[in-house]
Design an enzyme around this catalytic site. Structure first.
Site, PDB file in Angstrom:
ATOM      1  N   GLU A 139       1.044  -0.676  -0.045  1.00  0.00           N
ATOM      2  CA  GLU A 139      -0.363   0.183   0.052  1.00  0.00           C
ATOM      3  C   GLU A 139       0.470   0.986   0.246  1.00  0.00           C
ATOM      4  OE1 GLU A 139      -2.191  -1.038   3.104  1.00  0.00           O
ATOM      5  OE2 GLU A 139      -3.844  -2.362   2.821  1.00  0.00           O
ATOM      6  N   HIS A 150      -7.944   1.477   1.557  1.00  0.00           N
ATOM      7  CA  HIS A 150      -7.634   1.237   3.510  1.00  0.00           C
ATOM      8  C   HIS A 150      -8.472   1.783   4.006  1.00  0.00           C
ATOM      9  CE1 HIS A 150      -4.999  -1.159   6.166  1.00  0.00           C
ATOM     10  NE2 HIS A 150      -6.150  -0.534   7.065  1.00  0.00           N
TER      11      HIS A 150
HETATM   12  N1  LIG Z   1      -9.596  -2.508   6.558  1.00  0.00           N
HETATM   13  C1  LIG Z   1      -9.343  -1.660   7.760  1.00  0.00           C
HETATM   14  O1  LIG Z   1      -9.353  -0.551   7.491  1.00  0.00           O
HETATM   15  C2  LIG Z   1      -9.543  -2.100   9.183  1.00  0.00           C
HETATM   16  C3  LIG Z   1      -9.953  -1.691  10.480  1.00  0.00           C
HETATM   17  C4  LIG Z   1      -9.509  -2.717  11.430  1.00  0.00           C
HETATM   18  C5  LIG Z   1      -8.833  -3.642  11.876  1.00  0.00           C
HETATM   19  N2  LIG Z   1      -8.345  -4.580  10.228  1.00  0.00           N
HETATM   20  C6  LIG Z   1      -8.194  -5.728  10.290  1.00  0.00           C
HETATM   21  O2  LIG Z   1      -9.033  -6.548  10.548  1.00  0.00           O
HETATM   22  C7  LIG Z   1      -8.649  -7.527  11.756  1.00  0.00           C
HETATM   23  C8  LIG Z   1      -9.277  -8.050  12.146  1.00  0.00           C
HETATM   24  O3  LIG Z   1      -9.798  -7.486  13.440  1.00  0.00           O
HETATM   25  P1  LIG Z   1     -10.477  -7.508  14.740  1.00  0.00           P
HETATM   26  O4  LIG Z   1     -10.406  -6.148  15.511  1.00  0.00           O
HETATM   27  O5  LIG Z   1     -12.291  -8.467  14.613  1.00  0.00           O
HETATM   28  O6  LIG Z   1      -9.505  -8.456  15.732  1.00  0.00           O
HETATM   29  P2  LIG Z   1      -9.313  -9.543  16.671  1.00  0.00           P
HETATM   30  O7  LIG Z   1      -8.212  -9.757  16.962  1.00  0.00           O
HETATM   31  O8  LIG Z   1     -10.989  -8.959  17.863  1.00  0.00           O
HETATM   32  O9  LIG Z   1     -10.440 -10.562  16.087  1.00  0.00           O
HETATM   33  C9  LIG Z   1      -9.880 -11.216  14.392  1.00  0.00           C
HETATM   34  C10 LIG Z   1     -10.552 -13.124  15.002  1.00  0.00           C
HETATM   35  O10 LIG Z   1      -9.326 -13.641  13.870  1.00  0.00           O
HETATM   36  C11 LIG Z   1      -9.491 -14.589  14.901  1.00  0.00           C
HETATM   37  N3  LIG Z   1      -7.965 -15.541  13.868  1.00  0.00           N
HETATM   38  C12 LIG Z   1      -6.740 -15.840  14.249  1.00  0.00           C
HETATM   39  N4  LIG Z   1      -6.310 -17.092  13.278  1.00  0.00           N
HETATM   40  C13 LIG Z   1      -7.036 -17.380  12.675  1.00  0.00           C
HETATM   41  C14 LIG Z   1      -7.197 -17.889  12.285  1.00  0.00           C
HETATM   42  N5  LIG Z   1      -5.650 -18.655  11.690  1.00  0.00           N
HETATM   43  N6  LIG Z   1      -7.821 -18.579  11.169  1.00  0.00           N
HETATM   44  C15 LIG Z   1      -9.668 -18.234  12.165  1.00  0.00           C
HETATM   45  N7  LIG Z   1      -9.304 -16.941  12.877  1.00  0.00           N
HETATM   46  C16 LIG Z   1      -8.433 -16.696  12.762  1.00  0.00           C
HETATM   47  C17 LIG Z   1      -8.839 -14.866  16.294  1.00  0.00           C
HETATM   48  O11 LIG Z   1      -9.059 -15.866  17.532  1.00  0.00           O
HETATM   49  C18 LIG Z   1      -9.622 -13.956  16.799  1.00  0.00           C
HETATM   50  O12 LIG Z   1     -11.084 -14.442  17.331  1.00  0.00           O
HETATM   51  C19 LIG Z   1      -7.455  -6.781  12.382  1.00  0.00           C
HETATM   52  O13 LIG Z   1      -6.234  -7.600  12.963  1.00  0.00           O
HETATM   53  C20 LIG Z   1      -6.548  -5.786  11.368  1.00  0.00           C
HETATM   54  O14 LIG Z   1      -5.783  -6.389  10.703  1.00  0.00           O
HETATM   55  C21 LIG Z   1      -8.635  -3.715   8.937  1.00  0.00           C
HETATM   56  O1  LIG Z   2      -6.223   3.758   9.753  1.00  0.00           O
HETATM   57  C1  LIG Z   2      -5.120   2.327   9.513  1.00  0.00           C
HETATM   58  O2  LIG Z   2      -4.150   3.588   8.645  1.00  0.00           O
HETATM   59  C2  LIG Z   2      -5.335   1.272  10.019  1.00  0.00           C
HETATM   60  C3  LIG Z   2      -6.984   1.008   9.625  1.00  0.00           C
HETATM   61  C4  LIG Z   2      -7.251  -0.461  10.352  1.00  0.00           C
HETATM   62  O3  LIG Z   2      -6.633  -1.191   9.348  1.00  0.00           O
HETATM   63  C5  LIG Z   2      -6.153  -0.828  11.873  1.00  0.00           C
HETATM   64  O4  LIG Z   2      -5.504  -1.589  11.465  1.00  0.00           O
HETATM   65  O5  LIG Z   2      -7.533  -0.395  12.137  1.00  0.00           O
END
Ligand SMILES: NC(=O)c1ccc[n+]([C@@H]2O[C@H](COP(=O)([O-])OP(=O)(O)OC[C@H]3O[C@@H](n4cnc5c(N)ncnc54)[C@H](O)[C@@H]3O)[C@@H](O)[C@H]2O)c1
Ligand SMILES: O=C(O)CC[C@@H](O)C(=O)O
Length: 469
Positions: free
Chosen positions: A317, A347
């Protein structure tokens, strides 16, 4: 002994040069915290709370990258710290140059704090990830060098879940394509392969903060939900946990990924998984770019196996906004852009005013608590330690913080040093090979503070010694 990490204290009788980590001296400052947060009330016994600092607050240098929200900047600036805020991430060479000088760095998902970068960060006390993900930081290296890392574990979860709901309907109705056609002047009124989402099955991979929020919203819209997680987790509503990813892929009309970036989730969805998915199903990835094998997705969509996809995250990215999403960044960029019914977003899953404001407050407050009080509550890489705050009634008290390797015999040696004083309260905990000890000592004189500091600092187990008062 003054070192490169020193901070000069220009004022007061006790003004001496010491680094932040090894500074037992200097003027006492008592600026009020900017907000009354939950943690202030629960942990810091707000009424007569005394701010502990061994340094002039204006000497603390903070670098905020990636457009951290104003709420976070305000909290840190109100403390009197020197805050430099940039809108973008930095290329590695510039990052290394800047990080040498700062005590605190605030980042989001783009800034890679690798061991190579952290090795240069000789003054760094703490990292604030103003986001959920912490995969961009070498957490292990940071812990081993006494650098605490904080994040915001769920303040943007709802924003991501809402985006995914929007994408499910958009894909089911081919809204992106219809809208693009209209922008080009083409009227194309079709119903073939456009669906309601009611009664369809959503498969959620990773049922954590985001996955479980999404589950609630999807059921409210009439979808059935199945989920797969490595943990056995309580189902919310009528959702059903399935024992394998294979089963989820076979049952789901929409597959949405919400797992962290780990070695196990790398290319978790590739050729084999696309083959297992139902013909005409959809894939959504708002987790991390490494979770989906994009060339395999392109192949599956060209073969009409997958009817649509929404991607918010990519293996590479850009560091800043601009015309960077091209073949130089990811070789398959052009192929992806040429597909029908694919939503590509930069993102933005967590990019709402609500989420960014809440993250700004949460992470900035954690940084202030750590800098001023040594509290690690919420740290993702150090043991979580809180200790009741010292109050203004408690004059001549000092707080000792000793981050050390968790090896036999350390506590005996530490307590031999502390035993010459009155230890009011003490707490210690460990995580992996790293232990964190915090002790409040009363009836202390300035020269005692320096003596305690220097003796602790000379122990072989030492990673970082801080004395706050
Ligand atoms: N697009 C965005 O802007 C954005 C925003 C926030 C988070 N995220 C991403 O989303 C991900 C998830 O966020 P969250 O807050 O729900 O995290 P979280 O830690 O609350 O939940 C993640 C879940 O995935 C499970 N997990 C881990 N490894 C696994 C596997 N190999 N197979 C199946 N399940 C598995 C864990 O047990 C957990 O329940 C974050 O790690 C982050 O990378 C992206
Ligand atoms: O704001 C960001 O750059 C990251 C958002 C999301 O991927 C997170 O991990 O919370």
């Amino acid at each position: 002994m003054a070192t490169a990490r020193d901070i000069a204290h220009p004022s007061g009788d006790r003004a001496v040069s010491y680094s932040i980590d090894n500074s037992p001296v200097a003027t006492f400052h008592s600026p009020l915290s900017g907000r009354n947060s939950f943690m202030d009330n629960v942990i810091l016994s707000k009424a007569a709370q005394k701010q502990l600092k061994p340094f002039n607050t204006e000497d603390i240098k903070i670098l905020l990258l990636e457009n951290v929200n104003q709420t976070g900047k305000d909290i840190l600036t109100r403390q009197g710290y020197q805050v430099e805020a940039l809108k973008t991430s930095l290329p590695e060479a510039q990052l290394i140059e800047k990080i040498r000088d700062v005590h605190v760095i605030g980042i989001r998902s783009k800034t890679k704090l690798t061991d190579k970068v952290l090795r240069e960060a000789k003054n760094l006390l703490v990292v604030g990830c103003f986001c959920i993900g912490t995969n961009q930081v070498d957490l292990d290296y940071a812990a081993k060098h006494g650098i605490a890392v904080f994040n915001s574990p769920f303040a943007n979860s709802r924003s991501v879940a809402e985006l995914v709901i929007a994408e499910i309907i958009t894909l089911a109705r081919q809204l992106g394509d219809r809208s693009n056609e209209m922008h080009r002047g083409t009227w194309n009124k079709v119903s073939a392969k456009c669906w309601e989402i009611r009664g369809k099955t959503l498969g959620i991979v990773g049922y954590g903060h985001i996955g479980s929020q999404l589950s609630v919203l999807a059921e409210a819209m009439g979808m059935s939900v199945v989920y797969y997680d490595i943990l056995t987790l309580m189902a919310i509503g009528s959702a059903k946990q399935v024992p394998t990813l294979d089963q989820l892929l076979e049952e789901a009309d929409f597959v949405s990924l919400h797992v962290p970036e780990t070695p196990e989730t790398k290319a978790m969805i590739s050729n084999k998984q696309f083959e297992q998915m139902k013909t005409g199903s959809y894939l959504i990835n708002a987790s991390r770019g490494t979770v989906v094998d994009i060339p395999a997705l392109i192949k599956a969509m060209r073969a009409n196996k997958i009817a649509g996809a929404a991607l918010d995250v990519y293996p590479n990215e850009p560091a800043a906004n601009g015309d960077y999403f091209n073949a130089n960044l990811n070789t398959w960029g052009e192929d992806l852009r040429g597909l029908n019914n694919i939503i590509l977003t930069p993102h933005i899953g967590g990019s709402t005013e609500e989420a960014q404001r809440a993250i700004g407050v949460e992470v900035a407050e954690a940084l202030v608590r750590y800098i001023n009080q040594g509290i690690t509550f919420g740290s993702v890489n150090l043991p979580e330690i809180t200790l009741r705050s010292l109050t203004l009634d408690e004059a001549n008290h000092a707080r000792i913080i000793y981050i050390h390797r968790n090896v036999p015999g350390v506590l005996r040696k530490v307590n031999e040093i502390l035993a010459e004083h009155n230890v009011d309260k003490q707490i210690t905990d460990s995580k992996g090979g790293i232990a964190y000890l915090m002790a409040d000592i009363s009836g202390i004189k300035t020269e005692d503070i320096k003596d305690i500091h220097d003796r602790l600092d000379s122990l072989t187990s030492r990673i970082l010694t801080r004395v706050l008062y």
